[in-house]
Structure formats: structure tokens, C-alpha cells
Write a protein that holds these residues in place. Structure first.
Motif, PDB file in Angstrom:
ATOM      1  N   SER A  19       1.985 -34.842 -56.683  1.00 42.33           N
ATOM      2  CA  SER A  19       1.518 -33.840 -57.645  1.00 42.33           C
ATOM      3  C   SER A  19       1.835 -32.427 -57.175  1.00 42.33           C
ATOM      4  CB  SER A  19       0.003 -33.965 -57.861  1.00 42.33           C
ATOM      5  OG  SER A  19      -0.329 -35.220 -58.412  1.00 42.33           O
ATOM      6  N   TYR A  20       2.063 -31.571 -58.145  1.00 40.71           N
ATOM      7  CA  TYR A  20       2.226 -30.137 -57.894  1.00 40.71           C
ATOM      8  C   TYR A  20       1.765 -29.397 -59.141  1.00 40.71           C
ATOM      9  CZ  TYR A  20       4.316 -25.610 -56.797  1.00 40.71           C
ATOM     10  OH  TYR A  20       4.512 -24.283 -56.546  1.00 40.71           O
ATOM     11  N   LYS A  21       0.799 -28.508 -58.951  1.00 39.75           N
ATOM     12  CA  LYS A  21       0.216 -27.750 -60.060  1.00 39.75           C
ATOM     13  C   LYS A  21      -0.205 -28.705 -61.185  1.00 39.75           C
ATOM     14  CE  LYS A  21       2.244 -23.246 -59.051  1.00 39.75           C
ATOM     15  NZ  LYS A  21       3.008 -22.095 -59.565  1.00 39.75           N
ATOM     16  N   VAL A 207       5.851 -39.711 -65.644  1.00 39.96           N
ATOM     17  CA  VAL A 207       5.455 -38.314 -65.494  1.00 39.96           C
ATOM     18  C   VAL A 207       4.188 -38.004 -66.278  1.00 39.96           C
ATOM     19  CG1 VAL A 207       6.193 -35.912 -65.750  1.00 39.96           C
ATOM     20  CG2 VAL A 207       7.885 -37.680 -65.222  1.00 39.96           C
ATOM     21  N   TYR A 208       3.283 -37.281 -65.607  1.00 43.27           N
ATOM     22  CA  TYR A 208       2.085 -36.723 -66.236  1.00 43.27           C
ATOM     23  C   TYR A 208       2.200 -35.203 -66.229  1.00 43.27           C
ATOM     24  CZ  TYR A 208      -0.476 -41.183 -65.661  1.00 43.27           C
ATOM     25  OH  TYR A 208      -0.892 -42.495 -65.720  1.00 43.27           O
ATOM     26  N   ILE A 209       1.805 -34.576 -67.326  1.00 35.14           N
ATOM     27  CA  ILE A 209       1.687 -33.120 -67.399  1.00 35.14           C
ATOM     28  C   ILE A 209       0.290 -32.796 -67.921  1.00 35.14           C
ATOM     29  CG2 ILE A 209       2.510 -30.997 -68.498  1.00 35.14           C
ATOM     30  CD1 ILE A 209       5.281 -32.231 -68.633  1.00 35.14           C
ATOM     31  N   ASN A 210      -0.420 -31.937 -67.207  1.00 36.90           N
ATOM     32  CA  ASN A 210      -1.801 -31.589 -67.565  1.00 36.90           C
ATOM     33  C   ASN A 210      -2.671 -32.827 -67.729  1.00 36.90           C
ATOM     34  OD1 ASN A 210      -0.845 -29.006 -67.556  1.00 36.90           O
ATOM     35  ND2 ASN A 210      -1.220 -28.586 -69.712  1.00 36.90           N
ATOM     36  N   GLY A 211      -2.456 -33.815 -66.860  1.00 33.42           N
ATOM     37  CA  GLY A 211      -3.278 -35.019 -66.874  1.00 33.42           C
ATOM     38  C   GLY A 211      -2.904 -36.039 -67.922  1.00 33.42           C
ATOM     39  N   LEU A 232      16.433 -35.300 -64.238  1.00 37.10           N
ATOM     40  CA  LEU A 232      15.325 -35.891 -64.990  1.00 37.10           C
ATOM     41  C   LEU A 232      14.015 -35.180 -64.675  1.00 37.10           C
ATOM     42  CD1 LEU A 232      16.139 -39.705 -64.696  1.00 37.10           C
ATOM     43  CD2 LEU A 232      16.093 -38.366 -66.807  1.00 37.10           C
ATOM     44  N   VAL A 233      13.757 -34.963 -63.384  1.00 40.81           N
ATOM     45  CA  VAL A 233      12.523 -34.281 -62.983  1.00 40.81           C
ATOM     46  C   VAL A 233      12.473 -32.882 -63.590  1.00 40.81           C
ATOM     47  CG1 VAL A 233      11.287 -33.298 -61.014  1.00 40.81           C
ATOM     48  CG2 VAL A 233      12.202 -35.616 -60.873  1.00 40.81           C
ATOM     49  N   GLU A 234      13.596 -32.174 -63.512  1.00 38.56           N
ATOM     50  CA  GLU A 234      13.687 -30.818 -64.045  1.00 38.56           C
ATOM     51  C   GLU A 234      13.389 -30.767 -65.542  1.00 38.56           C
ATOM     52  OE1 GLU A 234      16.962 -27.567 -63.002  1.00 38.56           O
ATOM     53  OE2 GLU A 234      17.648 -28.988 -64.538  1.00 38.56           O
ATOM     54  N   SER A 235      13.795 -31.816 -66.262  1.00 40.28           N
ATOM     55  CA  SER A 235      13.586 -31.825 -67.715  1.00 40.28           C
ATOM     56  C   SER A 235      12.104 -31.847 -68.071  1.00 40.28           C
ATOM     57  CB  SER A 235      14.312 -33.020 -68.347  1.00 40.28           C
ATOM     58  OG  SER A 235      13.619 -34.234 -68.147  1.00 40.28           O
ATOM     59  N   TYR A 236      11.276 -32.352 -67.166  1.00 42.53           N
ATOM     60  CA  TYR A 236       9.823 -32.322 -67.370  1.00 42.53           C
ATOM     61  C   TYR A 236       9.215 -31.040 -66.805  1.00 42.53           C
ATOM     62  CZ  TYR A 236       9.932 -37.247 -68.719  1.00 42.53           C
ATOM     63  OH  TYR A 236      10.194 -38.433 -69.365  1.00 42.53           O
ATOM     64  N   ILE A 237       9.799 -30.513 -65.736  1.00 39.50           N
ATOM     65  CA  ILE A 237       9.248 -29.303 -65.118  1.00 39.50           C
ATOM     66  C   ILE A 237       9.246 -28.138 -66.099  1.00 39.50           C
ATOM     67  CG2 ILE A 237       9.657 -27.530 -63.363  1.00 39.50           C
ATOM     68  CD1 ILE A 237      10.706 -29.748 -61.526  1.00 39.50           C
ATOM     69  N   ILE A 238      10.341 -27.970 -66.849  1.00 38.20           N
ATOM     70  CA  ILE A 238      10.398 -26.818 -67.745  1.00 38.20           C
ATOM     71  C   ILE A 238       9.325 -26.916 -68.832  1.00 38.20           C
ATOM     72  CG2 ILE A 238      12.110 -27.713 -69.407  1.00 38.20           C
ATOM     73  CD1 ILE A 238      13.379 -24.791 -69.120  1.00 38.20           C
ATOM     74  N   ASP A 239       8.957 -28.150 -69.208  1.00 33.38           N
ATOM     75  CA  ASP A 239       7.848 -28.312 -70.156  1.00 33.38           C
ATOM     76  C   ASP A 239       6.509 -28.110 -69.465  1.00 33.38           C
ATOM     77  OD1 ASP A 239       9.334 -28.732 -72.469  1.00 33.38           O
ATOM     78  OD2 ASP A 239       9.597 -30.856 -72.040  1.00 33.38           O
ATOM     79  N   ALA A 240       6.396 -28.527 -68.207  1.00 36.97           N
ATOM     80  CA  ALA A 240       5.161 -28.274 -67.450  1.00 36.97           C
ATOM     81  C   ALA A 240       4.927 -26.776 -67.303  1.00 36.97           C
ATOM     82  CB  ALA A 240       5.239 -28.945 -66.084  1.00 36.97           C
ATOM     83  N   LEU A 241       5.988 -26.028 -67.034  1.00 34.74           N
ATOM     84  CA  LEU A 241       5.865 -24.575 -66.922  1.00 34.74           C
ATOM     85  C   LEU A 241       5.392 -23.956 -68.225  1.00 34.74           C
ATOM     86  CD1 LEU A 241       9.143 -23.746 -64.941  1.00 34.74           C
ATOM     87  CD2 LEU A 241       6.807 -23.363 -64.132  1.00 34.74           C
ATOM     88  N   SER A 242       5.863 -24.475 -69.331  1.00 33.28           N
ATOM     89  CA  SER A 242       5.491 -23.912 -70.632  1.00 33.28           C
ATOM     90  C   SER A 242       4.083 -24.308 -71.053  1.00 33.28           C
ATOM     91  CB  SER A 242       6.497 -24.351 -71.702  1.00 33.28           C
ATOM     92  OG  SER A 242       6.374 -25.726 -71.994  1.00 33.28           O
TER      93      SER A 242
END
Length: 308
Positions: A19-21, A207-211, A232-242
Motif C-alpha cells: 500500500s501507498y497513500k 488494485v484497490y483505490i480509496n479502499g 499497468l500499475v501506472e494506469s491505476y496510479i494516475i486515477d489514484a492521484l485524481s
């Protein structure tokens, strides 16, 4: 779901969550790795064995021409981005191009503000469409297949999702290119990527984003998966950032329940643009696709419908 896909899902060994952020990734491995020899798009372009151009001088937003000069079939992953020519595009579905052949393939535009040549040929982007873009595009392509047996996306929806990313991240891009959003947020993206290292023999992730569980990816063996892990990881990170400042209601299922829901869901079968069979899953909870070639699962992506 099909027997081939269910057999793969039954063999998944999950690694410990990282996990990160606001993002958590659970990598996984499937013991029986597929030895099929398929060349990735990045390697094909780097070696000069693959050429991608507009289908003609005038171009067509929804199609590009792929020439595979290699003696090995070419694998293009759903959501891979190519840049240049008249505008940047992403591949609309996972496609296996036969060796020594050429084919027009279905694509979507990821650069709404340009329709002029900046290069004769396309180049590899090193990015994939964001998970949000890929999820909604996948769903619209599935609808197109059911209605007209074509792999056409809802282009306006693709552009809208890219615009939403720009708005959420407070970015202004001259041609609304998704590629530019990745570049401008590269430092923040790298901070996330540093937390999600690839495991030995890994060939998929959840992948989980915001739980909330948002997506599942698998590639047919760990050697090929390694080439795609960061993208693949990056494609979720940019949505996690948003979505760092967003909250969702508590989710009702975890990764094990999610996998079971995939196995229990009905799927539809379509001829792929290239080699193999394209399977589609669409219900109130999930959207997904999987490509099977020579009775082996090559690639699959499944997403939860967590947004309207």
C-alpha cells in the motif's frame, strides 16, 4: 465464465498486499505458466520489426494499420498507447497479429486537440490508458460488439474521461493528450511506483483505490508480464492521484469474492480482430474481457463499476 478462464482463476496464488497513500496492490502468480512465444508491441517497434501508420493519407480516427514483419505473432494489449502520426491512439482490445502480416486494428484517440501529422509513423508511448479510460472503453466496445459485431469505442466518452483526469489533477494540456498528463505528473507517479515492486514469477495484480477494489489484470506468463508491470500499475496510479480527496461507500466484496464473481458471471464470445477468441463479461457489477489463443488465456482485464 469459460472453463479455460475458470481454471486459471482457480490457480491464483496471492502475494501480500502493498500500500501507498490511497492505493493498494495485491500481486499474484499462476503456477502453470504459458510458454507461447508472442512478441510485445514495445519490443517489435524497438527492433524495427513492427510498423504502425494511419490507414491512408487522410487517416481514420478509429483505425490504424499495423504491419508485423516478424516471424513471431505480435501481442497488442488493450489500452496500450501509440503516439505520433495525426493523433495519439490507444488499442481498443487485446489483439494478436499473425507473423508476417498486416492488419487494420480498432483504436481510440487520446489527443482530442490534434489532427495533423507530426510524424509519418507511430511510436511507442510507454504509457497505457488510465484504468478509468480502459474500464469505460472496454464496456462501450462490448456494447458495440453486441450491437454491430465491431470493436468500436464511445470516442466521446474516452475524451470526457481524459478531460476529467485533467480537471481532477488541475492540468492544462495544449492538445488534451493523456500522454502529457502522465508526463506532468511523473514525479508523483514515481513516488507511488516505488512502493509497488514486482514479485518473482508475478503475472497479475488486483488494485484497490480509496479502499475499493477497482481492477484485475493478468498476462499469460511472468516474462511477458514483467514488460507491462510498470505501465499497468501506472494506469491505476494516475486515477489514484485524481481521487486522493474522494471517498467511497464501504465495498461489499474483497479480492476473493471478486474472483468468484468473475467465475460465476456469464460471458459472450466473439471472434478477435487477430488470432484467438475474445470473451466479454458485462453485468451490473463488473465489466471485463479476456482473449484465449490455442486454449490458453493470454490476457484478461476486469473492472468494478464503482462510478456512474
Amino acid at each position: 465464465m469459460t472453463e479455460v478462464i475458470n481454471n486459471v482463476l482457480n490457480e491464483i496464488n496471492l502475494f501480500q498486499p502493498e500500500s501507498y497513500k490511497n492505493m493498494t496492490i495485491i500481486g499474484f502468480n499462476i503456477p502453470e505458466e504459458n510458454p507461447l512465444d508472442l512478441m510485445s508491441l514495445e519490443i517489435g517497434l524497438d527492433l524495427g520489426l513492427v510498423e504502425i501508420t494511419e490507414i491512408n493519407e487522410g487517416g481514420d480516427v478509429g483505425q490504424v494499420k499495423v504491419i508485423n514483419n516478424a516471424v513471431t505473432p505480435l501481442l497488442l494489449l488493450d489500452g496500450e498507447e501509440i503516439i505520433g502520426s495525426k493523433q495519439n491512439r490507444i488499442v481498443n482490445s487485446t489483439i494478436i497479429i499473425p507473423a508476417k502480416s498486416e492488419k487494420n486494428i480498432p483504436v481510440s484517440c487520446t489527443e482530442a486537440g490534434r489532427w495533423n501529422y507530426n510524424s509519418n509513423k507511430f511510436h511507442y508511448s510507454n504509457h497505457m490508458a488510465s484504468s478509468r479510460v480502459r474500464r469505460d472503453k472496454l464496456s462501450s466496445v462490448s456494447e458495440s460488439l453486441r450491437k454491430s459485431n465491431t470493436f468500436r469505442s464511445n470516442q466521446m466518452e474516452v475524451w470526457k474521461n481524459i478531460e476529467m483526469i485533467e480537471d481532477d489533477l488541475n492540468l492544462i494540456n495544449d492538445t488534451s493528450a493523456l500522454h502529457d498528463s502522465y508526463n506532468k505528473k511523473s514525479s508523483d507517479i514515481q513516488d507511488y511506483k516505488n512502493a509497488f515492486k514486482i514479485h518473482e514469477k508475478q503475472n497479475g495484480l488486483i488494485v484497490y483505490i480509496n479502499g475499493r477494489l477497482v481492477g484485475f489484470e493478468i498476462i499469460y506468463n511472468s516474462t511477458r508480464y514483467k514488460e507491462y508491470h510498470d505501465k499497468l500499475v501506472e494506469s491505476y496510479i494516475i486515477d489514484a492521484l485524481s481521487k486522493e480527496n474522494q471517498e467511497y461507500e464501504k465495498q461489499e466484496f474483497n479480492e476473493n469474492t471478486f474472483i468468484n464473481r468473475i467465475k460465476e458471471s456469464k460471458c459472450e464470445k466473439f471472434d478477435s480482430v487477430g488470432l484467438g477468441i475474445d470473451y466479454r463479461l458485462e453485468n451490473e457489477e463488473l465489466t471485463g474481457s479476456a482473449v484465449i489463443y490455442k486454449d490458453n488465456l493470454i490476457n484478461a482485464s476486469f473492472f468494478t463499476k464503482i462510478e456512474s
